[in-house]
Write an enzyme that holds these catalytic residues in place. Structure first.
Site, PDB file in Angstrom:
ATOM      1  N   HIS A  79       0.846  -1.201   0.000  1.00 20.25           N
ATOM      2  CA  HIS A  79       0.000   0.000   0.000  1.00 20.25           C
ATOM      3  C   HIS A  79       0.878   1.245   0.000  1.00 20.25           C
ATOM      4  O   HIS A  79       1.781   1.376   0.814  1.00 20.25           O
ATOM      5  CB  HIS A  79      -0.922   0.032   1.220  1.00 20.25           C
ATOM      6  CG  HIS A  79      -2.125  -0.837   1.040  1.00 20.25           C
ATOM      7  ND1 HIS A  79      -3.329  -0.354   0.609  1.00 20.25           N
ATOM      8  CD2 HIS A  79      -2.281  -2.166   1.187  1.00 20.25           C
ATOM      9  CE1 HIS A  79      -4.197  -1.355   0.513  1.00 20.25           C
ATOM     10  NE2 HIS A  79      -3.592  -2.467   0.863  1.00 20.25           N
ATOM     11  N   TYR A 208      -8.966   5.920   7.354  1.00 20.30           N
ATOM     12  CA  TYR A 208      -9.002   6.275   8.774  1.00 20.30           C
ATOM     13  C   TYR A 208      -9.984   7.433   8.885  1.00 20.30           C
ATOM     14  O   TYR A 208      -9.707   8.518   8.378  1.00 20.30           O
ATOM     15  CB  TYR A 208      -7.626   6.732   9.254  1.00 20.30           C
ATOM     16  CG  TYR A 208      -6.599   5.624   9.395  1.00 20.30           C
ATOM     17  CD1 TYR A 208      -5.933   5.115   8.287  1.00 20.30           C
ATOM     18  CD2 TYR A 208      -6.280   5.103  10.650  1.00 20.30           C
ATOM     19  CE1 TYR A 208      -4.974   4.107   8.425  1.00 20.30           C
ATOM     20  CE2 TYR A 208      -5.326   4.097  10.793  1.00 20.30           C
ATOM     21  CZ  TYR A 208      -4.682   3.611   9.680  1.00 20.30           C
ATOM     22  OH  TYR A 208      -3.739   2.618   9.818  1.00 20.30           O
ATOM     23  N   PRO A 300      -3.727   0.852  18.846  1.00 25.46           N
ATOM     24  CA  PRO A 300      -3.535   0.276  17.511  1.00 25.46           C
ATOM     25  C   PRO A 300      -3.547   1.272  16.352  1.00 25.46           C
ATOM     26  O   PRO A 300      -3.103   0.917  15.255  1.00 25.46           O
ATOM     27  CB  PRO A 300      -4.704  -0.706  17.374  1.00 25.46           C
ATOM     28  CG  PRO A 300      -5.740  -0.182  18.300  1.00 25.46           C
ATOM     29  CD  PRO A 300      -5.024   0.462  19.430  1.00 25.46           C
ATOM     30  N   LYS A 304       1.526   0.259  14.906  1.00 18.93           N
ATOM     31  CA  LYS A 304       2.963   0.240  15.203  1.00 18.93           C
ATOM     32  C   LYS A 304       3.398  -0.977  16.029  1.00 18.93           C
ATOM     33  O   LYS A 304       4.605  -1.268  16.112  1.00 18.93           O
ATOM     34  CB  LYS A 304       3.360   1.522  15.947  1.00 18.93           C
ATOM     35  CG  LYS A 304       3.583   2.698  15.027  1.00 18.93           C
ATOM     36  CD  LYS A 304       4.924   2.613  14.307  1.00 18.93           C
ATOM     37  CE  LYS A 304       5.050   3.551  13.141  1.00 18.93           C
ATOM     38  NZ  LYS A 304       4.856   2.945  11.821  1.00 18.93           N
ATOM     39  N   TYR A 392       4.315   6.765   9.739  1.00 16.10           N
ATOM     40  CA  TYR A 392       3.486   5.600   9.420  1.00 16.10           C
ATOM     41  C   TYR A 392       4.318   4.511   8.728  1.00 16.10           C
ATOM     42  O   TYR A 392       4.191   3.330   9.040  1.00 16.10           O
ATOM     43  CB  TYR A 392       2.325   6.034   8.512  1.00 16.10           C
ATOM     44  CG  TYR A 392       1.213   5.011   8.364  1.00 16.10           C
ATOM     45  CD1 TYR A 392       0.016   5.148   9.070  1.00 16.10           C
ATOM     46  CD2 TYR A 392       1.339   3.925   7.498  1.00 16.10           C
ATOM     47  CE1 TYR A 392      -1.022   4.225   8.929  1.00 16.10           C
ATOM     48  CE2 TYR A 392       0.310   2.989   7.358  1.00 16.10           C
ATOM     49  CZ  TYR A 392      -0.860   3.154   8.075  1.00 16.10           C
ATOM     50  OH  TYR A 392      -1.881   2.241   7.942  1.00 16.10           O
TER      51      TYR A 392
HETATM   52  C1  DHB Z   1      -5.039  -2.621  10.681  1.00 16.00           C
HETATM   53  C2  DHB Z   1      -4.962  -2.311  12.016  1.00 16.00           C
HETATM   54  C3  DHB Z   1      -4.510  -1.076  12.405  1.00 16.00           C
HETATM   55  O1  DHB Z   1      -4.422  -0.758  13.712  1.00 16.00           O
HETATM   56  C4  DHB Z   1      -4.139  -0.126  11.468  1.00 16.00           C
HETATM   57  O2  DHB Z   1      -3.723   1.085  11.881  1.00 16.00           O
HETATM   58  C5  DHB Z   1      -4.198  -0.454  10.127  1.00 16.00           C
HETATM   59  C6  DHB Z   1      -4.655  -1.701   9.735  1.00 16.00           C
HETATM   60  C7  DHB Z   1      -5.535  -3.959  10.256  1.00 16.00           C
HETATM   61  O3  DHB Z   1      -5.814  -4.785  11.119  1.00 16.00           O
HETATM   62  O4  DHB Z   1      -5.676  -4.201   9.058  1.00 16.00           O
END
Ligand code: DHB
Length: 398
Positions: A79, A208, A300, A304, A392
């Site tokens: 990605h 997001y 999450p 990271k 990121y």
């Molecule tokens: C996923 C989980 C995340 O916390 C994130 O920032 C991006 C993707 C996932 O589980 O696909």
């Protein structure tokens, strides 16, 4: 009479056989450093525990450069950006263009499956279903731990170094005396409701979304399976959520004047994921070293956790390699400070992403508007976009 423990001698005794423990074990074995991994859960449970899915390019390289089967390349999805959605509008960030980097979407449980297969292929000593009950003598040069296997047989591992890779509820971490440790924590008034659904992708990139109804993340797993999350109460009961209720909640969080709607399908997994920010300092005590979630957890948002665990593994592996080849403990002595530099950068990023994108239920209206101002600042400036993109996709490993 107490059962006599069977003695196992090794160089590195690793407590915890998740991705961090197995990655370290794999690298050590490749360097000819004997090690044993002890894991409490069974292989199937870990393979079916759904976690995040974003790997920094450096984490991918750690797998592929060290000869772990290349499924991450064949099954992972590269990605080159994300979509930040707020006020009902999409703001695409193009990581390749901004910082010349990409990430790979490849589920953490698949990383575990690949590493466990590589350890089995290379005759690694990885024992599942075993419970560590005691850790001894870490302040000496002959640290030990005791564990019982599934049959109840007691073992004692004699090692030169012990590594705690046993996750956020780490037993190893709890053995550090109060006099040497300091804990840093933030709790959040929300959690994530995660689903897996059999549906096509709703958009090419991950979304997001900040909305007045709370945060949502639209992620993916494959052409036919999608992963999505929405901010919820930490005490939410998944059984109270029908498929219709979940889809209408998710859809109202991504809704906007562009008429965007999610592609829906049957939901086959629902979990509430609690989260917090946590750091233990230092990440070592005597001959015991903590890696990954055992030493620190991040919320999450921004994915990271596993990336940070792999960065710890890299630093610790190099220190152990130097220790066993030269006898010098200099790098081992610097492990905690060096690893913590990246940990705090990731803590800052994860906290920042979380607070910018989530709206607490009882949010102060000023704070909710401020977060939108922050999103506008980031997305309207190339520097802002680059700051997010660099964090990121991951700062260079030290
Ligand atoms: C996923 C989980 C995340 O916390 C994130 O920032 C991006 C993707 C996932 O589980 O696909």
């Amino acid at each position: 009479m107490a059962q006599a423990a069977r003695i196992l001698k090794t160089k590195v005794g690793i407590i915890g056989g998740g991705p961090a423990g197995l990655m370290l074990s794999h690298l050590l074995s490749k360097s000819g450093i004997e090690n044993i991994v002890i894991e409490m859960r069974d292989h199937e449970t870990i393979s079916n525990t759904h976690r995040a899915g974003i790997l920094e390019a450096q984490a991918v390289s750690m797998l592929t450069d060290s000869g772990v089967e290349g499924r991450v390349l064949t099954h992972g999805d590269e990605h080159a950006g994300i979509d930040l959605r707020f006020n009902g509008e999409s703001h695409p960030l193009d990581f390749r263009e901004l910082v010349d980097a990409t990430v790979t979407l490849y589920a953490q449980n698949e990383v575990f499956v690949d590493l466990a297969a590589a350890r089995a292929r290379d005759n690694g000593d990885v024992r599942f279903n075993c419970e560590v009950t005691e850790i001894l003598d870490v302040e000496t040069s002959t640290p030990k731990f005791r564990f019982t296997d599934a049959e109840g047989t007691l073992f004692e591992v004699h090692a030169d170094v012990i590594v705690g890779a046993d996750g956020s509820r780490s037993f190893a971490r709890r053995q550090m005396p109060d006099s040497v440790k300091q804990d840093f924590k933030v709790t959040y008034p929300f959690a994530w409701f995660g689903i897996l659904t059999e549906a096509p992708k709703s958009s090419p990139e991950l979304i997001y979304a900040n909305s007045p109804h709370g945060f949502a993340l639209i992620s993916q797993r494959s052409e036919t399976v999608q992963r999505m999350y929405f901010q919820c109460d930490p005490n939410e009961n998944v059984d109270d959520w029908s498929e219709d209720r979940i889809w209408s909640e998710l859809n109202q969080r991504v809704a906007g004047p562009d008429g965007f709607e999610l592609k829906t399908g049957p939901i086959f997994d629902k979990t509430v994921l609690g989260f917090r920010s946590f750091v233990r300092q230092p990440l070592s005590h005597g001959r015991m070293f903590l890696i990954g979630d055992a030493g620190h957890t991040v919320p999450p948002t921004g994915a990271k956790g596993l990336n940070l665990a792999f960065a710890d593994v890299k630093v610790l592996f190099e220190a152990l390699d130097s220790f066993f080849s030269t006898g010098s403990g200099k790098l081992l002595g610097g492990y905690s400070d060096l690893a913590l530099k990246r940990v705090w950068k990731a803590q800052n990023f994860s906290y920042w992403m979380t607070s910018m994108l989530h709206t607490p239920v009882d949010a102060d209206p000023f704070m909710a508007q401020r977060a939108l101002g922050e999103l506008e600042t980031v997305t309207s400036s190339r520097y802002g976009q680059q700051y997010l993109a660099e964090s990121y996709t991951g700062w260079p490993h030290s």
